[in-house]
Design an enzyme around this catalytic site. Sequence first.
Site, PDB file in Angstrom:
ATOM      1  N   ASN A   1      -6.716 -25.395  56.221  1.00 19.65           N
ATOM      2  CA  ASN A   1      -7.083 -25.992  54.938  1.00 19.65           C
ATOM      3  C   ASN A   1      -8.021 -27.173  55.156  1.00 19.65           C
ATOM      4  O   ASN A   1      -7.687 -28.322  54.912  1.00 19.65           O
ATOM      5  CB  ASN A   1      -5.819 -26.433  54.187  1.00 19.65           C
ATOM      6  CG  ASN A   1      -6.111 -26.849  52.759  1.00 19.65           C
ATOM      7  OD1 ASN A   1      -6.178 -28.028  52.450  1.00 19.65           O
ATOM      8  ND2 ASN A   1      -6.290 -25.886  51.892  1.00 19.65           N
TER       9      ASN A   1
ATOM     10  N   GLY B   1      -3.911 -29.771  52.570  1.00 20.44           N
ATOM     11  CA  GLY B   1      -4.818 -30.476  53.467  1.00 20.44           C
ATOM     12  C   GLY B   1      -6.040 -31.014  52.752  1.00 20.44           C
ATOM     13  O   GLY B   1      -6.036 -31.220  51.532  1.00 20.44           O
TER      14      GLY B   1
ATOM     15  N   ARG C   1      -8.923 -29.729  51.933  1.00 16.64           N
ATOM     16  CA  ARG C   1      -9.503 -28.952  50.834  1.00 16.64           C
ATOM     17  C   ARG C   1      -8.647 -29.087  49.577  1.00 16.64           C
ATOM     18  O   ARG C   1      -9.172 -29.260  48.484  1.00 16.64           O
ATOM     19  CB  ARG C   1      -9.651 -27.473  51.211  1.00 16.64           C
ATOM     20  CG  ARG C   1     -10.431 -26.694  50.149  1.00 16.64           C
ATOM     21  CD  ARG C   1     -10.620 -25.230  50.505  1.00 16.64           C
ATOM     22  NE  ARG C   1     -11.573 -24.598  49.602  1.00 16.64           N
ATOM     23  CZ  ARG C   1     -11.269 -24.108  48.402  1.00 16.64           C
ATOM     24  NH1 ARG C   1     -10.027 -24.175  47.945  1.00 16.64           N
ATOM     25  NH2 ARG C   1     -12.205 -23.565  47.643  1.00 16.64           N
ATOM     26  N   CYS C   2      -7.332 -29.012  49.733  1.00 14.31           N
ATOM     27  CA  CYS C   2      -6.442 -29.143  48.571  1.00 14.31           C
ATOM     28  C   CYS C   2      -6.628 -30.485  47.866  1.00 14.31           C
ATOM     29  O   CYS C   2      -6.522 -30.572  46.642  1.00 14.31           O
ATOM     30  CB  CYS C   2      -4.987 -29.009  48.991  1.00 14.31           C
ATOM     31  SG  CYS C   2      -4.461 -27.338  49.400  1.00 14.31           S
ATOM     32  N   MET C   3      -6.905 -31.523  48.641  1.00 16.39           N
ATOM     33  CA  MET C   3      -6.965 -32.875  48.078  1.00 16.39           C
ATOM     34  C   MET C   3      -8.334 -33.255  47.555  1.00 16.39           C
ATOM     35  O   MET C   3      -8.598 -34.430  47.296  1.00 16.39           O
ATOM     36  CB  MET C   3      -6.528 -33.901  49.144  1.00 16.39           C
ATOM     37  CG  MET C   3      -5.075 -33.776  49.546  1.00 16.39           C
ATOM     38  SD  MET C   3      -4.512 -35.099  50.646  1.00 16.39           S
ATOM     39  CE  MET C   3      -5.529 -34.800  52.094  1.00 16.39           C
TER      40      MET C   3
END
Length: 406
Positions: A350, A393, A395-397
């Site tokens: 991620n 991670g 990308r999610c944030m």
Amino acid sequence: MVKHYVGSEVGQLRSVLLHYDSLAFERLTPSNCHELLFDDVLSVTKAAEEHQQFAGILEQQGVNVLYLNQLLGDTLAIPEAREWLFNQQLSDFRLGASLASSIKSWLNELPQDVIAKYLIGGLAFKEIPDQYFKPLFDSYDWEHFILKPLPNHLFTRDTSCWIYNGVSINPMAKAVRRRESNNLKAIYRWHPLFASQEFNYYLGNESVNYDNSTIEGGDVLVIGRGAVLIGLSERTSPEGIEALSRALFRTGQAEKVVVLELPKDRACMHLDTVLTQLNVDVFSVYPAVINENTRAWTLTPGVGDGLQVKEERNYREAIMSALSLSDIKIITTGGDIYGQEREQWNDANNVLTIRPGVVIGYECNTLTNEKYTEAGIEVLSFAGEQLGRGRGGARCMSCPIERDGI
């Protein structure tokens, strides 16, 4: 002025939406963390330091960083937006008309940034001044929340995702995350950064019961060249994929949607936890989930409002066809099967690509980061021991607002 356009996963990242709010994490406890979709409580101070490292790397790389809580506070300065948000978050049906009216009166006396803090961090009954606590029946537990905290706002990618010249404000799968969408609706509708700009709304800009049509941004990868890759996952349903695909085709913003089937499992809740794009023709995958047995379909516009569906031989061919590539390079999660499972759990796959071949990820995933480096991918790493406890991670944030195409 930010240009509201995201043309790929790997083109130069120019503007991104982040969020960190200490109050929401201060209210994350062993008794409520699982309900709020976290595996454990986290150190609020250390998590804040880790997030600052992440934001600092982005800024050092020339990326314009926007913060959700600041945008929400600015939006609440607009009377129409404030009234709309209050009616959504503190409706008569949520609280009862008597209590809703009195709490709205109290909040209206507070500074806009404080209101934003409560809308994100949660509002407990005991925080309401006595003169404003006016329920019809005084039978409330004052230790409980009138508005639950929204710690998952940390993962700005999920609630809204920009796809070419438009945005989807996503119908979230989990009830504890659905209030997040209202905050983004208000920001995109009224904040000056967005209100004067022209862009498409795919989903979420209307009062619709999406029912089974759930979709989350962690499952949506804008792989470029008119193609979008979507995971059929624990959080994103077939109905949600159909609704978003129809909107993309109707607005002319995409020509193909490639769908990959995932296990309905928290360990790989979104596509970006098991597959991300590192360069135009380079992808990172977790091989226990993404492999030759992964089912893949390509959706294209059909006659009228119809859709054409083609099942592909494998995911590699589906991606290559969508991007008009003769081959793609796959980098698998590092280590043996045990190491791969550990590092995937810690979001080794991620990563956030900020330009072709340059990614940001957690420093703890040493085995996978070494494989990226060996393959010519530059890894800008930061600590994620605390932030990773929400199973997300870099990308999610991050929610890209402006990114170049390929």
